[in-house]
Scaffold this motif. Structure first.
Motif, mmCIF file in Angstrom:
data_model
loop_
_atom_site.group_PDB
_atom_site.id
_atom_site.type_symbol
_atom_site.label_atom_id
_atom_site.label_comp_id
_atom_site.label_asym_id
_atom_site.label_seq_id
_atom_site.Cartn_x
_atom_site.Cartn_y
_atom_site.Cartn_z
ATOM 1 N N LYS A 28 2.007 9.039 8.135
ATOM 2 C CA LYS A 28 1.818 7.556 8.503
ATOM 3 C C LYS A 28 3.260 6.997 9.258
ATOM 4 O O LYS A 28 3.207 6.135 10.238
ATOM 5 C CB LYS A 28 1.790 6.479 7.130
ATOM 6 C CG LYS A 28 0.345 6.602 6.408
ATOM 7 C CD LYS A 28 0.306 5.719 5.336
ATOM 8 C CE LYS A 28 -1.063 5.671 4.703
ATOM 9 N NZ LYS A 28 -1.936 4.894 5.732
ATOM 10 N N THR A 82 0.881 16.859 -0.877
ATOM 11 C CA THR A 82 -0.014 15.747 -0.230
ATOM 12 C C THR A 82 0.682 14.610 0.038
ATOM 13 O O THR A 82 0.796 14.077 1.180
ATOM 14 C CB THR A 82 -1.157 15.697 -1.191
ATOM 15 O OG1 THR A 82 -1.824 16.784 -1.375
ATOM 16 C CG2 THR A 82 -2.447 14.597 -0.528
ATOM 17 N N LEU A 83 1.325 14.007 -1.079
ATOM 18 C CA LEU A 83 1.896 12.787 -0.769
ATOM 19 C C LEU A 83 3.004 12.626 0.427
ATOM 20 O O LEU A 83 2.931 11.831 1.086
ATOM 21 C CB LEU A 83 2.822 12.100 -2.087
ATOM 22 C CG LEU A 83 1.743 11.543 -3.294
ATOM 23 C CD1 LEU A 83 2.713 11.016 -4.320
ATOM 24 C CD2 LEU A 83 0.760 10.641 -2.655
ATOM 25 N N ASP A 129 0.694 -1.272 -0.018
ATOM 26 C CA ASP A 129 0.116 0.016 -0.026
ATOM 27 C C ASP A 129 0.848 1.209 -0.106
ATOM 28 O O ASP A 129 0.480 2.453 -0.888
ATOM 29 C CB ASP A 129 -0.828 0.117 1.407
ATOM 30 C CG ASP A 129 -1.936 1.014 1.386
ATOM 31 O OD1 ASP A 129 -2.509 1.474 0.278
ATOM 32 O OD2 ASP A 129 -1.811 1.945 2.268
ATOM 33 N N TYR A 130 2.071 1.098 0.668
ATOM 34 C CA TYR A 130 2.944 2.350 0.905
ATOM 35 C C TYR A 130 3.560 2.638 -0.393
ATOM 36 O O TYR A 130 3.216 3.743 -1.099
ATOM 37 C CB TYR A 130 4.166 2.197 1.790
ATOM 38 C CG TYR A 130 5.055 3.355 1.467
ATOM 39 C CD1 TYR A 130 4.657 4.527 2.158
ATOM 40 C CD2 TYR A 130 6.085 3.009 0.825
ATOM 41 C CE1 TYR A 130 5.708 5.443 2.095
ATOM 42 C CE2 TYR A 130 7.202 4.087 0.826
ATOM 43 C CZ TYR A 130 6.938 5.343 1.292
ATOM 44 O OH TYR A 130 7.764 6.232 1.426
ATOM 45 N N TYR A 131 3.886 1.901 -1.239
ATOM 46 C CA TYR A 131 4.540 2.156 -2.444
ATOM 47 C C TYR A 131 3.527 2.058 -3.567
ATOM 48 O O TYR A 131 3.934 2.826 -4.861
ATOM 49 C CB TYR A 131 5.597 0.836 -2.981
ATOM 50 C CG TYR A 131 7.058 0.873 -1.796
ATOM 51 C CD1 TYR A 131 7.710 1.882 -2.305
ATOM 52 C CD2 TYR A 131 7.205 -0.027 -1.074
ATOM 53 C CE1 TYR A 131 9.005 1.961 -1.710
ATOM 54 C CE2 TYR A 131 8.501 0.086 -0.339
ATOM 55 C CZ TYR A 131 9.381 1.013 -0.699
ATOM 56 O OH TYR A 131 10.321 1.291 -0.092
ATOM 57 N N SER A 132 2.340 1.780 -3.235
ATOM 58 C CA SER A 132 1.446 1.968 -4.429
ATOM 59 C C SER A 132 0.807 3.206 -4.395
ATOM 60 O O SER A 132 0.253 3.950 -5.352
ATOM 61 C CB SER A 132 0.322 0.965 -4.365
ATOM 62 O OG SER A 132 0.622 -0.476 -4.625
ATOM 63 N N ASN A 133 0.591 3.929 -3.046
ATOM 64 C CA ASN A 133 -0.233 5.094 -2.910
ATOM 65 C C ASN A 133 0.452 6.275 -2.319
ATOM 66 O O ASN A 133 -0.056 7.270 -2.119
ATOM 67 C CB ASN A 133 -1.460 4.774 -2.014
ATOM 68 C CG ASN A 133 -2.252 3.720 -2.623
ATOM 69 O OD1 ASN A 133 -2.819 3.844 -3.800
ATOM 70 N ND2 ASN A 133 -2.479 2.463 -2.183
ATOM 71 N N PHE A 134 1.470 5.722 -1.561
ATOM 72 C CA PHE A 134 2.098 7.066 -0.567
ATOM 73 C C PHE A 134 3.526 7.308 -0.770
ATOM 74 O O PHE A 134 4.049 8.220 -0.124
ATOM 75 C CB PHE A 134 1.676 6.726 0.963
ATOM 76 C CG PHE A 134 0.298 6.703 1.164
ATOM 77 C CD1 PHE A 134 -0.487 7.611 1.500
ATOM 78 C CD2 PHE A 134 -0.125 5.188 1.220
ATOM 79 C CE1 PHE A 134 -1.778 7.295 1.544
ATOM 80 C CE2 PHE A 134 -1.448 4.956 1.544
ATOM 81 C CZ PHE A 134 -2.493 5.966 1.727
ATOM 82 N N ASN A 135 4.258 6.626 -1.699
ATOM 83 C CA ASN A 135 5.748 6.728 -1.772
ATOM 84 C C ASN A 135 5.991 8.054 -2.114
ATOM 85 O O ASN A 135 6.066 8.688 -3.106
ATOM 86 C CB ASN A 135 6.218 5.809 -2.942
ATOM 87 C CG ASN A 135 7.758 5.822 -3.001
ATOM 88 O OD1 ASN A 135 8.442 6.040 -1.940
ATOM 89 N ND2 ASN A 135 8.141 5.608 -4.264
ATOM 90 N N CYS A 185 9.008 3.465 4.393
ATOM 91 C CA CYS A 185 8.160 2.062 4.495
ATOM 92 C C CYS A 185 8.391 0.838 5.518
ATOM 93 O O CYS A 185 7.576 0.660 6.105
ATOM 94 C CB CYS A 185 8.253 1.398 2.970
ATOM 95 S SG CYS A 185 7.159 -0.075 3.042
ATOM 96 N N GLU A 221 1.109 12.795 3.736
ATOM 97 C CA GLU A 221 0.436 11.670 3.956
ATOM 98 C C GLU A 221 1.537 10.519 4.610
ATOM 99 O O GLU A 221 1.287 9.882 5.430
ATOM 100 C CB GLU A 221 -0.218 11.079 2.784
ATOM 101 C CG GLU A 221 -1.678 11.745 2.497
ATOM 102 C CD GLU A 221 -2.235 11.190 1.198
ATOM 103 O OE1 GLU A 221 -3.614 11.772 1.021
ATOM 104 O OE2 GLU A 221 -1.547 10.636 0.468
#
Length: 404
Positions: A67, A59-60, A44-50, A279, A63
């Motif tokens: 986390k 924003t990224l 999820d981290y590498y897909s959506n928040f990296n 991550c 976020e």
């Protein structure tokens, strides 16, 4: 009831085969396996928040920062640290110990004394030897007995007004001995010495309370507790962390930089130079959450059941000797077969799909004490079963027949 079958479904790797046999994974003291709940967080981290943290307005970045810092608070709560800034992200236990050792290089003087135990991993020996070489401090060792227990009366004799630091593991990685760390800490403090506890082996089995222990430094690695490799933590009391100089220089750990002078950031960032394992830190928090859903008391009780079962079954094998018979120990069994090298046994077990660790386990002084080259170490986790232990026992018997 402890539902092992249900828990095992959380770990994808446990369903694979090795050499055509179902995997039996008994190398948990080196690295535990990772549940899908933690793997999903990594994906999820590498897909959506990296994104890089702390320095971005986008924003990224915000976020990812949220986390990462939320995971720090998870770690703080788990270990019951007083402040979140007392939790320093590191690359693991070894990195944490070296950070503290480096800091004390500016605080020790020739003739000061530091104490380690005979049960230490190399990572809790070598950095202190290097510190002594730099400062002229003297390294002293708490001896052990044949059961793998520390001789506490000898520890009492080592403590004096020159003692500045004491370093002991909570649990021995090679023997499974649980050390009386509260007693060790309290006695050291009476002499004004600081204490660092290596918690790499304890954190998968025990939920340490750093405030109740009154420990000055406590270190751990995520990969021992269902998390990823390459990340860990250093807990340090705020007053001690403020006394230590930064371990590394670079971005993030500064307040102001000029060519004339640099001022350092406050805690925890003073010790977190450069881009961290973002991550890994987030996944560390997720791993702690996962283990807490099972419950550490539940884990400890079940693993003790596995330890007693394995000990009984293995001792039924003629010519097998267990090293580490402390009254208070965790789910580690180190053993040898008479006249057979541990490496050879480990190789045959691997052909049967059984993963154990062989060698000195980065605890060579322990092996020297017993006058052996190493041991076969089976270390159990809450996702292991008695049926797997039966497979280990049959594997050891087969190896004995083949190698005798």
């Amino acid at each position: 009831m402890f539902d092992t079958d249900k828990i095992r479904k959380d770990f994808p790797i446990l369903s694979r085969e090795v050499n055509g046999k179902p995997l039996v994974y008994f190398d948990n003291a080196a690295t535990s396996q990772t549940p899908k709940q933690v793997i999903d967080v990594i994906v999820d981290y590498y897909s959506n928040f990296n994104a890089n943290i702390h320095r971005g307005v986008h924003t990224l970045s915000q976020e990812a920062t949220d986390k990462y810092e939320a995971a720090r608070h998870t770690i703080q709560k788990h270990f019951n640290a007083k402040h979140a800034h007392e939790i320093i992200y590191t690359a693991g236990t070894t990195n944490s110990i070296n950070l503290v050792a480096n800091g004390f290089a500016s605080l020790l003087e020739k003739g000061d004394e530091i104490i380690v135990s005979a049960l230490e991993h190399h990572s809790n020996i070598v950095p202190w030897q290097m510190l002594c070489e730099k400062t002229g401090a003297v390294l002293k060792v708490i001896p052990m007995n044949q059961n793998g227990e520390l001789l506490m009366e000898e520890y009492d004799k080592l403590l004096n007004e020159n003692t500045k630091l004491v370093f002991v593991n909570h649990i021995s990685n090679a023997l499974g001995t649980i050390n009386p760390i509260k007693e060790i800490i309290d006695k050291a403090h009476k002499h004004g010495a600081a204490v660092l506890i290596d918690g790499a082996q304890s954190c998968p089995h025990i939920k340490p309370d750093v405030q109740a222990l009154d420990v000055d430094f406590y270190v751990a690695s995520a990969h021992k507790m269902c998390g990823p490799t390459g990340v860990g933590m250093l807990y340090g009391k705020e007053e001690w962390l403020n006394k230590l100089p930064p371990y590394q220089g670079g971005g993030e750990m500064i307040a102001e930089v000029s060519f004339e002078k640099t001022t350092y950031a406050g805690l925890p960032h003073k010790f977190e130079a450069g881009t961290p394992n973002i991550c890994g830190g987030i996944a560390f928090g997720a791993a702690i959450d996962y283990m807490n859903t099972i419950g550490f008391e539940t884990i400890a009780n079940y693993e003790h059941e596995l330890l007693e079962y394995a000990t009984k079954k293995l001792l039924e094998i003629e010519g097998l000797k267990i090293y580490g018979t402390a009254k208070n120990k965790t789910s580690v069994v180190s053993f040898n077969l008479e006249g057979i090298h541990p490496y050879d046994v480990g190789t045959i077990l691997d052909k049967m799909g059984i993963a154990v660790r062989t060698g000195h386990h980065c605890a060579q002084p322990i092996m020297d004490y017993f006058k052996i080259p190493g041991t076969i170490r089976a270390s159990f986790a809450f996702y292991n079963t008695k049926q797997e232990i039966d497979a280990l026992v049959e594997g050891v018997k087969k190896a004995q027949r083949m190698l005798s």
